[in-house]
Design an enzyme around this catalytic site. Structure first.
Site, PDB file in Angstrom:
ATOM      1  N   LYS A 193       0.813  -1.218   0.000  1.00  0.00           N
ATOM      2  CA  LYS A 193       0.000   0.000   0.000  1.00  0.00           C
ATOM      3  C   LYS A 193       0.853   1.277   0.000  1.00  0.00           C
ATOM      4  O   LYS A 193       0.488   2.278  -0.602  1.00  0.00           O
ATOM      5  CB  LYS A 193      -0.960   0.002   1.194  1.00  0.00           C
ATOM      6  CG  LYS A 193      -2.074  -1.036   1.061  1.00  0.00           C
ATOM      7  CD  LYS A 193      -3.054  -0.966   2.219  1.00  0.00           C
ATOM      8  CE  LYS A 193      -4.127  -2.037   2.070  1.00  0.00           C
ATOM      9  NZ  LYS A 193      -5.127  -1.996   3.142  1.00  0.00           N
ATOM     10  N   ASP A 231     -10.285   2.349   2.496  1.00  0.00           N
ATOM     11  CA  ASP A 231     -10.434   1.496   3.681  1.00  0.00           C
ATOM     12  C   ASP A 231     -11.275   2.191   4.760  1.00  0.00           C
ATOM     13  O   ASP A 231     -12.200   1.594   5.321  1.00  0.00           O
ATOM     14  CB  ASP A 231      -9.059   1.145   4.270  1.00  0.00           C
ATOM     15  CG  ASP A 231      -8.394  -0.001   3.518  1.00  0.00           C
ATOM     16  OD1 ASP A 231      -9.101  -0.774   2.854  1.00  0.00           O
ATOM     17  OD2 ASP A 231      -7.154  -0.117   3.610  1.00  0.00           O
ATOM     18  N   ALA A 252      -2.701   2.500  15.530  1.00  0.00           N
ATOM     19  CA  ALA A 252      -2.357   3.695  14.747  1.00  0.00           C
ATOM     20  C   ALA A 252      -1.535   3.296  13.520  1.00  0.00           C
ATOM     21  O   ALA A 252      -0.673   4.036  13.076  1.00  0.00           O
ATOM     22  CB  ALA A 252      -1.590   4.685  15.620  1.00  0.00           C
ATOM     23  N   GLY A 253      -1.811   2.107  12.989  1.00  0.00           N
ATOM     24  CA  GLY A 253      -1.112   1.642  11.794  1.00  0.00           C
ATOM     25  C   GLY A 253      -1.810   2.091  10.521  1.00  0.00           C
ATOM     26  O   GLY A 253      -2.545   3.093  10.528  1.00  0.00           O
ATOM     27  N   GLY A 254      -1.593   1.366   9.456  1.00  0.00           N
ATOM     28  CA  GLY A 254      -2.108   1.766   8.144  1.00  0.00           C
ATOM     29  C   GLY A 254      -3.618   1.880   8.107  1.00  0.00           C
ATOM     30  O   GLY A 254      -4.161   2.867   7.591  1.00  0.00           O
ATOM     31  N   ALA A 255      -4.315   0.900   8.653  1.00  0.00           N
ATOM     32  CA  ALA A 255      -5.774   0.921   8.596  1.00  0.00           C
ATOM     33  C   ALA A 255      -6.323   2.083   9.425  1.00  0.00           C
ATOM     34  O   ALA A 255      -7.273   2.764   9.018  1.00  0.00           O
ATOM     35  CB  ALA A 255      -6.336  -0.404   9.086  1.00  0.00           C
ATOM     36  N   ASN A 303      -2.701   3.668  21.353  1.00  0.00           N
ATOM     37  CA  ASN A 303      -1.699   2.836  20.689  1.00  0.00           C
ATOM     38  C   ASN A 303      -0.571   2.553  21.670  1.00  0.00           C
ATOM     39  O   ASN A 303      -0.278   3.372  22.545  1.00  0.00           O
ATOM     40  CB  ASN A 303      -1.148   3.548  19.448  1.00  0.00           C
ATOM     41  CG  ASN A 303      -0.522   2.565  18.469  1.00  0.00           C
ATOM     42  OD1 ASN A 303      -1.106   1.518  18.183  1.00  0.00           O
ATOM     43  ND2 ASN A 303       0.658   2.868  17.967  1.00  0.00           N
ATOM     44  N   LYS A 321       3.337   7.346  17.689  1.00  0.00           N
ATOM     45  CA  LYS A 321       2.757   7.044  16.379  1.00  0.00           C
ATOM     46  C   LYS A 321       1.327   7.584  16.287  1.00  0.00           C
ATOM     47  O   LYS A 321       0.922   8.130  15.259  1.00  0.00           O
ATOM     48  CB  LYS A 321       2.758   5.521  16.185  1.00  0.00           C
ATOM     49  CG  LYS A 321       2.889   5.072  14.765  1.00  0.00           C
ATOM     50  CD  LYS A 321       3.478   3.672  14.726  1.00  0.00           C
ATOM     51  CE  LYS A 321       2.560   2.665  14.107  1.00  0.00           C
ATOM     52  NZ  LYS A 321       3.060   1.293  14.193  1.00  0.00           N
TER      53      LYS A 321
END
Ligand code: NDP
Length: 277
Positions: free
Chosen positions: A69, A105, A131-134, A154, A159
């Site tokens: 991504k 998403d 707090a990641g990509g999604a 998180n 992040k």
């Protein structure tokens, strides 16, 4: 000529996207094919070469899944605001020799919660774990739904703060550590946007955050009662759901973006749903 689309990821054997887009194409009578491509992990640049070759051979659009991504976002010529905040693309369109990046998403997630589950977010207390990509993709669509309060917890709080800083002053949102949650009361909606469930783990969330009348939403799908959903159920939360609806809704957004026609999602969600129990 039949228009060509594909999803690219690695591994890609698990993907449901060809099935979903095939059902959408049948329903809306679109002349298109949709393939699954295993993208190369190395050498550097090989992924971009495969994407460009697909576009050059007449491909109209692609979905992008893990781990590409960020690379898809980086190689695009144009990027939507949602994709820019996420720093990641889950859909590409090939247009006049240019590559346009989108990220559906988050909008798919919010649509599943508000429309399919019938849980309005306006004026509600919302807690998102991860707090990641999604989570990055979800932030703007969540804030657009105008919750009273939006909190991101998180493990790595820096992040979560960086994500909020990148979003600018767009709404009432703040970061916190898991350890703070015990004194922060109950939330109407708790969303597990961590990847903990993929390894059968539970994020360190205290049971006190759940409200029995509220909703617990797990982004992972097809995994039945994950430790997060089990915890929510054990404390009596009435509404629990996994991310299958999000998966189908983000696909519908991409389909509408590419084809200019919005497919129905209910029957497709029902077909892909794995019962939680
Ligand atoms: P990332 O790898 O980008 O982010 C992972 C996040 O999970 C980080 O915030 C990380 O925290 C946190 N995390 C991982 N393990 C734990 C743990 N044991 N306890 C607490 N926090 C943990 O993943 P994605 O954002 O890409 O994916 C997240 C989830 O969303 C996955 O389950 C994925 O399958 C699902 N997903 C579902 C989609 C759908 O359509 N339904 C679409 C996209 C994703 P830290 O930063 O502190 O390490």
């Amino acid at each position: 000529m039949t228009d060509q689309y594909a999803v690219i990821g690695n591994p890609i054997g698990h993907t449901k996207s060809p099935l979903i887009h095939g059902l959408f194409a049948d329903e809306t009578k679109q002349d298109m094919t949709y393939a699954a491509i295993e993208g190369p992990l190395e050498p550097e640049g090989a992924f971009a070469d495969v994407v460009r070759a697909f576009g050059a051979s007449g491909g109209k659009g692609m979905n992008v899944t893990a781990p590409f991504k960020l690379k898809a976002f980086a190689m695009a010529d144009e990027r939507s605001e949602r994709a820019s905040l996420a720093g990641a693309a889950n859909a590409l369109k090939f247009e006049n020799g240019r590559i346009v990046a989108e990220n559906f998403d988050g909008i798919g997630l919010v649509r599943d919660i508000e429309v399919n589950l019938g849980v309005p977010l306006e004026a509600q207390r919302v807690l998102m774990l991860g707090a990641g990509g999604a989570a990055r993709g979800a932030l703007l669509p969540f804030l657009a739904a105008r919750p009273a309060e939006f909190v991101i917890a998180n493990r790595d709080i820096a992040k979560a703060n960086a994500l909020i800083a990148d979003a600018g002053a767009r709404g009432s949102v703040r970061a916190c550590a898991y350890g703070d949650l015990e004194t922060m009361g109950r939330y109407d909606l708790v969303v597990n946007a961590t990847s903990a469930s993929l390894t059968g783990d539970l994020p360190p969330v205290p049971p006190t955050v759940f409200s029995p009348e509220g909703t617990a939403y797990e982004l992972a799908y097809g995994k039945r009662l994950t430790p997060f959903l089990r915890l929510a159920r054990n404390v009596g939360v009435r509404g629990i759901a996994d991310g299958v609806g999000m998966l189908v809704e983000q696909a519908a957004e991409a389909f509408a973006w590419w084809r200019g026609v919005r497919p129905q999602t209910r029957a497709v969600i029902d077909r892909l749903t794995v019962p939680l129990d």
